[in-house]
Design a protein around this motif. Sequence first.
Motif, PDB file in Angstrom:
ATOM      1  N   VAL B 303      36.170  39.931  51.323  1.00 47.90           N
ATOM      2  CA  VAL B 303      37.515  40.037  51.890  1.00 47.90           C
ATOM      3  C   VAL B 303      38.499  40.485  50.812  1.00 47.90           C
ATOM      4  CG1 VAL B 303      39.327  38.828  53.108  1.00 47.90           C
ATOM      5  CG2 VAL B 303      36.956  38.308  53.595  1.00 47.90           C
ATOM      6  N   ALA B 304      38.286  39.987  49.590  1.00 45.75           N
ATOM      7  CA  ALA B 304      39.168  40.412  48.494  1.00 45.75           C
ATOM      8  C   ALA B 304      39.054  41.913  48.271  1.00 45.75           C
ATOM      9  CB  ALA B 304      38.812  39.659  47.210  1.00 45.75           C
ATOM     10  N   LEU B 305      37.841  42.418  48.402  1.00 48.65           N
ATOM     11  CA  LEU B 305      37.616  43.848  48.214  1.00 48.65           C
ATOM     12  C   LEU B 305      38.397  44.660  49.248  1.00 48.65           C
ATOM     13  CD1 LEU B 305      35.907  45.812  46.502  1.00 48.65           C
ATOM     14  CD2 LEU B 305      34.138  45.642  48.217  1.00 48.65           C
ATOM     15  N   GLY B 306      38.566  44.093  50.421  1.00 48.35           N
ATOM     16  CA  GLY B 306      39.233  44.833  51.489  1.00 48.35           C
ATOM     17  C   GLY B 306      40.744  44.731  51.472  1.00 48.35           C
ATOM     18  N   GLN B 307      41.321  44.005  50.519  1.00 43.88           N
ATOM     19  CA  GLN B 307      42.763  43.803  50.537  1.00 43.88           C
ATOM     20  C   GLN B 307      43.492  44.970  49.882  1.00 43.88           C
ATOM     21  OE1 GLN B 307      44.138  41.453  52.181  1.00 43.88           O
ATOM     22  NE2 GLN B 307      42.209  40.409  52.585  1.00 43.88           N
ATOM     23  N   SER B 308      44.685  45.220  50.369  1.00 46.83           N
ATOM     24  CA  SER B 308      45.511  46.186  49.659  1.00 46.83           C
ATOM     25  C   SER B 308      46.720  45.506  49.038  1.00 46.83           C
ATOM     26  CB  SER B 308      45.966  47.301  50.597  1.00 46.83           C
ATOM     27  OG  SER B 308      46.647  46.739  51.678  1.00 46.83           O
ATOM     28  N   ASP B 309      46.877  44.229  49.305  1.00 46.03           N
ATOM     29  CA  ASP B 309      47.965  43.461  48.703  1.00 46.03           C
ATOM     30  C   ASP B 309      47.416  42.795  47.445  1.00 46.03           C
ATOM     31  OD1 ASP B 309      49.586  41.200  48.010  1.00 46.03           O
ATOM     32  OD2 ASP B 309      50.631  41.464  49.898  1.00 46.03           O
ATOM     33  N   PHE B 310      48.067  43.080  46.322  1.00 44.28           N
ATOM     34  CA  PHE B 310      47.573  42.599  45.032  1.00 44.28           C
ATOM     35  C   PHE B 310      47.419  41.080  45.033  1.00 44.28           C
ATOM     36  CE2 PHE B 310      48.221  43.832  40.262  1.00 44.28           C
ATOM     37  CZ  PHE B 310      46.924  43.439  40.008  1.00 44.28           C
ATOM     38  N   LYS B 311      48.446  40.419  45.513  1.00 48.26           N
ATOM     39  CA  LYS B 311      48.442  38.964  45.439  1.00 48.26           C
ATOM     40  C   LYS B 311      47.411  38.367  46.391  1.00 48.26           C
ATOM     41  CE  LYS B 311      52.006  35.560  44.546  1.00 48.26           C
ATOM     42  NZ  LYS B 311      53.400  35.230  44.743  1.00 48.26           N
ATOM     43  N   LYS B 312      47.275  39.013  47.529  1.00 46.91           N
ATOM     44  CA  LYS B 312      46.307  38.522  48.501  1.00 46.91           C
ATOM     45  C   LYS B 312      44.898  38.670  47.934  1.00 46.91           C
ATOM     46  CE  LYS B 312      46.716  38.250  53.443  1.00 46.91           C
ATOM     47  NZ  LYS B 312      47.320  38.810  54.611  1.00 46.91           N
ATOM     48  N   MET B 313      44.677  39.755  47.209  1.00 46.16           N
ATOM     49  CA  MET B 313      43.371  39.947  46.589  1.00 46.16           C
ATOM     50  C   MET B 313      43.079  38.793  45.623  1.00 46.16           C
ATOM     51  SD  MET B 313      42.151  42.707  43.881  1.00 46.16           S
ATOM     52  CE  MET B 313      42.366  41.516  42.600  1.00 46.16           C
ATOM     53  N   VAL B 314      44.075  38.453  44.803  1.00 50.23           N
ATOM     54  CA  VAL B 314      43.864  37.355  43.861  1.00 50.23           C
ATOM     55  C   VAL B 314      43.641  36.043  44.629  1.00 50.23           C
ATOM     56  CG1 VAL B 314      44.831  36.118  41.924  1.00 50.23           C
ATOM     57  CG2 VAL B 314      45.219  38.539  42.126  1.00 50.23           C
ATOM     58  N   ALA B 315      44.356  35.903  45.731  1.00 50.73           N
ATOM     59  CA  ALA B 315      44.199  34.676  46.520  1.00 50.73           C
ATOM     60  C   ALA B 315      42.776  34.563  47.042  1.00 50.73           C
ATOM     61  CB  ALA B 315      45.201  34.677  47.670  1.00 50.73           C
ATOM     62  N   TYR B 316      42.246  35.659  47.555  1.00 52.42           N
ATOM     63  CA  TYR B 316      40.872  35.597  48.069  1.00 52.42           C
ATOM     64  C   TYR B 316      39.879  35.435  46.929  1.00 52.42           C
ATOM     65  CZ  TYR B 316      41.722  36.211  52.962  1.00 52.42           C
ATOM     66  OH  TYR B 316      42.098  35.988  54.252  1.00 52.42           O
ATOM     67  N   SER B 317      40.230  35.954  45.753  1.00 52.21           N
ATOM     68  CA  SER B 317      39.321  35.732  44.637  1.00 52.21           C
ATOM     69  C   SER B 317      39.248  34.237  44.334  1.00 52.21           C
ATOM     70  CB  SER B 317      39.776  36.517  43.407  1.00 52.21           C
ATOM     71  OG  SER B 317      40.747  35.805  42.701  1.00 52.21           O
ATOM     72  N   SER B 318      40.325  33.524  44.595  1.00 53.70           N
ATOM     73  CA  SER B 318      40.288  32.068  44.428  1.00 53.70           C
ATOM     74  C   SER B 318      39.295  31.445  45.385  1.00 53.70           C
ATOM     75  CB  SER B 318      41.665  31.456  44.692  1.00 53.70           C
ATOM     76  OG  SER B 318      42.536  31.757  43.656  1.00 53.70           O
ATOM     77  N   VAL B 319      39.320  31.906  46.617  1.00 47.79           N
ATOM     78  CA  VAL B 319      38.358  31.387  47.593  1.00 47.79           C
ATOM     79  C   VAL B 319      36.950  31.591  47.081  1.00 47.79           C
ATOM     80  CG1 VAL B 319      37.477  31.642  49.933  1.00 47.79           C
ATOM     81  CG2 VAL B 319      39.920  31.838  49.504  1.00 47.79           C
ATOM     82  N   SER B 320      36.725  32.809  46.573  1.00 45.36           N
ATOM     83  CA  SER B 320      35.394  33.149  46.076  1.00 45.36           C
ATOM     84  C   SER B 320      35.017  32.263  44.892  1.00 45.36           C
ATOM     85  CB  SER B 320      35.386  34.626  45.696  1.00 45.36           C
ATOM     86  OG  SER B 320      34.164  34.995  45.159  1.00 45.36           O
ATOM     87  N   HIS B 321      35.934  32.107  43.950  1.00 48.95           N
ATOM     88  CA  HIS B 321      35.606  31.349  42.746  1.00 48.95           C
ATOM     89  C   HIS B 321      35.426  29.873  43.035  1.00 48.95           C
ATOM     90  CE1 HIS B 321      37.398  34.787  40.277  1.00 48.95           C
ATOM     91  NE2 HIS B 321      36.103  34.793  40.148  1.00 48.95           N
ATOM     92  N   MET B 322      36.210  29.364  43.956  1.00 50.15           N
ATOM     93  CA  MET B 322      36.073  27.939  44.243  1.00 50.15           C
ATOM     94  C   MET B 322      34.776  27.654  44.976  1.00 50.15           C
ATOM     95  SD  MET B 322      38.490  26.490  42.718  1.00 50.15           S
ATOM     96  CE  MET B 322      38.603  24.808  43.314  1.00 50.15           C
ATOM     97  N   GLY B 323      34.169  28.704  45.544  1.00 49.81           N
ATOM     98  CA  GLY B 323      32.854  28.521  46.143  1.00 49.81           C
ATOM     99  C   GLY B 323      31.833  28.057  45.117  1.00 49.81           C
TER     100      GLY B 323
END
Lengths: 736, 505, 101
Positions: B303-323
């Motif tokens: 999902v982070a890969l599909g984002q075009s909003d910089f902050k949203k990308m970082v937010a989804y990277s949090s989801v990924s990392h907290m996994g």
Amino acid sequence: MELFDYKLLLAVPAIPIVGYVIQIFFGRHLPRKGDWMLTGGMFVVMCITVYMFLTKAIGFEPSPGNAALLHESAKEGGPIFGWLYSSAEKAPGFNLVAGIMYDGLGAAMLMVVGVVSFFVHLFSLGYMNGDRRYHIFFANISLFTFAMLGLVLSDNIMFLFIFWELMGLMSYLLIGHFAQDPDSPRITHAAAACKKAFLTTRVGDTCLLFGMALFYWKFQTFQFTELWRLSAEEVARNGGEYPMWMTVGGFFIFGGTVGKSAQFPLHIWLPDAMEGPTPVSAMIHAATMVAAGVFLLGRTFPMMSPEVLAIVTAVGAFTALFAATIGCTVNDIKGVLAYSTISQLGFMVAAIGTGGLGLVAGLFHMVTHAFFKACLFLSAGSVIHGCHHEQDMRKMGGLRTKMPITFVCMTVCTLAIAGMPLFSGFFSKDRILQGTLGNLFTQFRGASALSIVALSLAAMLTTFYMFRLIFMTFFGEPRDHHIHDHAHESPWPMTVSLMALAALGLFGGHFWLLHPTDPLAQGHHGTWFTQLVDWKTMYGGVFDPMAANMIVDRYNPYHLVDGQYVLDSAIVAAGTEHYEHAVHGAHYWALGISLLVLSLGLFGAWLLYYKRKVDPARITGALGFGYDVVRDKYYIDEAVDGSVIKGTMWLSRVQKWIDEKLVDGLVLLVGRIGKILGYICSWIDKYIVDGAVNWVGYTTQAFGSVARLFQTGRIQQYISFAVAGGILIAAVHILT
Amino acid sequence: MPETTSTILTWITFIPFIGMVAVLCAPKQNLSLIKGICGIATFIPLVLATQVYFGSFQKGTSEFQLVHFAEWIPLMKINYHVGIDGLSLPLVWLTTLLLFIAIPASESVPRVSKGYYALLMLLEVGILGVFISLDYFLFYVFWEVMLLPMYFLIGIWGGPRREYAAIKFFLYTLAGSVLMLVAVIAMRLDTGTFSIPELVRIGGEGGFTGPALLGMKFTTWVFWFLYVAFAIKIPAFPFHTWLPDAHVEAPTPISVILAGILLKLGGYGLIRACFPIVPDAFTTFAFTLGVIGVIAIVYGAYVALGQSDFKKMVAYSSVSHMGFVLLGMAALTEWGMNGAALQMFNHGTSSAACFLVVGVIYDRAHHRDLNAFGGIAQSMPRYWALSTVAFFASLGLPGMAGFVSEFMTLVGSFQSADTRFQILVLISCVGVVLTAAYILWALQRVFLGPLNEKYKDYKDITAREVFSLAPLLILCILLGVAPFLLLDWMDSSIVQLMRQLGSSI
Amino acid sequence: MIPVGAYVAVSVALFALGVICIVSRRNIIYVLMGIEMILNSASINFAAFGRYNGDGLEGRIFVIFIIILAAAEAAVALAIVLNVFHLFHTIKPSEVDLLRE
């Protein structure tokens, strides 16, 4: 080794990293932007590596008590570094203690890296002069060297991996060097290339990580020596056969090599990596990054099962041929060298896959290749520099008079890579063919049969395209007079580097083949490199590398018995003549094949590009569609782009949609249902619950309104009512 | 009844409260005075926490240390009981650091006012309180205390859709809190105590006697209730959708705190107040948790890969990392657990740094569309250098903190007694590659290539911004080179935790 | 001796006139006068029944009370009337209907 030696070895990676830190913070303010500091540092590093090599590796002869050159700081009281936990009571299985390992392979590699890196630094003084981000370039290339030096010195696969990935980062930054330079015409390409390099190698890195995890799961260690020993024990316990999980693990570790050493199908990053400055290409392609993959194979060889090695051979051989065909069609001077690198790496990988002598030959080729490929790239850099950043060979020609030093150096190294006898490349390439043939003769394996054909063809094509490069660049009439007229020889730091590396390209092979103590003694197994990096002794004598393979497919004749290698009893029983014959046969066959393919390739290039008897366009025309396919790199990039990248992006869009519409949609649905429930409740509350209360009020009010009619506020009326009431009461009273 | 050995934790927690009172008393026009107060009120806890980290805290023991015990509501046996061990200490320290950093970073928040700073102080009290509480009731109270300022900070000082995001955040978290409250009350009724160490002891002995309900055991109910409460905070798939909205709308310093610490509360809650209390339920559902973790890793990355909003990308990277945190915990191996605990801290530094980086460019460009940038590295070279460090730390590059925890988690999970975890590791490797993909792609689109003329005159990163960013980046590198600076402290507590969870270590 | 019925008849007549005066008059002064008439009719009754009831002064004492009360009441009432006039600029009782609210 003494503690002092370890301190010297520790200084080897420490100097570039300290230099990097100083450079990145203060480089801009130093005189000459700090280039002298890092180049000087690298000179010290080169001196240390050569000194260590001379004192430790020269004169080393295996003896029964000291089978191999193997020093580990962890076992000799040298410096160690408790990485995860510093507390001593942490069990070894849970901690990760890193130390320095200095063995034959490491010693050779360390010296090669030290020497090549220094000359690349020196070359960059001239080549990068005037660059917009000059000091950053030097910082980055210094860190790149640090990573490679650290990788070579690591005594455990985890730290090897750390430096391995650091190199990925540095390749990203260096290939992307022009990605932030507004003056560079290929700024966009550079930006894409550096990303591609990092991502593609990371696919391999992740495979490697998984393979490491698999081995750690079973063996509870990352130390190389422990891994070798435990692998041998595991194989012995398993009746001499490699268990399935080791095949899987070995396969994943090989995945790391495929990524880093640009083997098919992860080779796609390497041609694009040419977007970086030429010294970076030299660095990546010769001594550091791609060599790391081969180095890893050398380090993890005992963990590889025969099945994995067959795959290794097949992939390597295929890559060698495949890249060589593309190399014949490329017109970019650096592009030719890029594909030649892929092809040469294929040689090394294929050779290591055949095991035995092939392993030594592959690693030997890695060493010689480092010298001549560095020289080739730097020469190409010199040409590009001289031609004012023109890279298309079709616009060059006749440069040999303009740039004589570059021409000589490049020709020497071209002869080396082509495998001309008495040049370094000949010895290593010859040995690769010999190892592969020996493998084929002593026992028949499909992979080695394939590889011998593919490698011979690839060797022929190598000669062809390399001489095509030489002829197109330096010979003939100048095709672009503007470029030709302005071409000039490069400044001294560049030519000095070229000459030094060309000398190594010429003599490197001899140097490594000499007997360490008696230069005139020559023999099959007595040469220096084969003693240093011998399949019999390299793994510290803790591992009998071939015993397992022996049982599986009987191609290794030697066994480890009481620390001595003896011929297999089956061979002895059948008479050793047959075996001896096969080995010698391999030697002569290999020599014959190398010379044949060399002359064929050279003749072809000479005919097409020097004499121009045959117009290359006619041949390409005759090949028709086949040529287009090769020229377009077999459409691998397009295929990867169409399948993997498009697929990933599609998946990411799908999942984004799922996230926004389904998962978040579900949440919003819950919210909306809550909201609707709220509306319903509020309606009920308003009209039913509160309605009842209001109804009581309304009723009271209604009564009130009626009663209010009597309430006029006029006293006279009230009195009238009172009187009427009185009369009424009286009337009632009277009447009843 | 535990002895009071030190009151320093209480001081650390309540000095920001004093700060809040002081801020409220200050005149509202004098913002620089208010900032000064906040700076002092966050700096003193940071100093004290550092002192605790390197001074008072004893390594090598899993006992709770620096305990402060006082009766609070004797009638209901609710006590003021705080203390720390190796699990909470790093997070307490990180909290004090990030809040200190948040003060200068708040400079760029539009319409910043006295109320903002007061709420920020209250937020610190709540977060620190959760980390040090050893009484479940106290834990719950602090949990709620932290929730409220966050709601206002997003809802008042946020972006255009701030009300929506704030309400979503609030309701989501509140739903979790309610589940936690139910579980806490159920345990209190069953065992008669609110004390977390006591509950862990009782749970470890299988001392819960509560009735089965709808065919599920009492402990199973408790486990899932607590799990959902904490999983919302982590946030674990599928409870993560509040996070992107909250992050995108929150002002930069609040994003930093949200990603840096608030998400860790979920993971911390799981290993402090959920798993060890109901170890049998945990071991039963460990594989499920592992699967959830891996889904978060891969899915978050996609999902982070599909984002075009910089902050949203970082937010989804949090989801990924907290996994990784969930995966590491579920594997129930020492490395896995250490990796998970380490990942919480490391994600706290690297994602906080990433949000600061995004904040810097947002303050200049006032948009976050990845596709609209380009070539920023040319106009802001120092910013590019710092961003590279932040993003590569997030990417898990060796030599940086994120790598240590990710590799420990992966290798640790691989060794799990449950061999199905090996498949999970293989799948999560896809996430590792994807992480590199979205980060590098974003870096390329923002920083590399030809310079977009619009951004030509942007001034490079300022000293104030560097001041906020530098400590985090130094931590990222330091902990990558020397992870023992954390692991030595956490180790005993992790071993103890593993024993409580029934592992044979 | 005049029979008591005659007194009662006068009293009744007076009362009736007073009531009519209160109900029908448009002027508040007349209303007051009507009240006075009712009070006087009551006085007549008191006096007459006191006389016919034999000894005692109760009847006459009530009459004196009523006269005094009527005087006081007239004073208060006239003051109210003045205020009413001041407030409403009229002394028509039909228009003074604030009590209704």
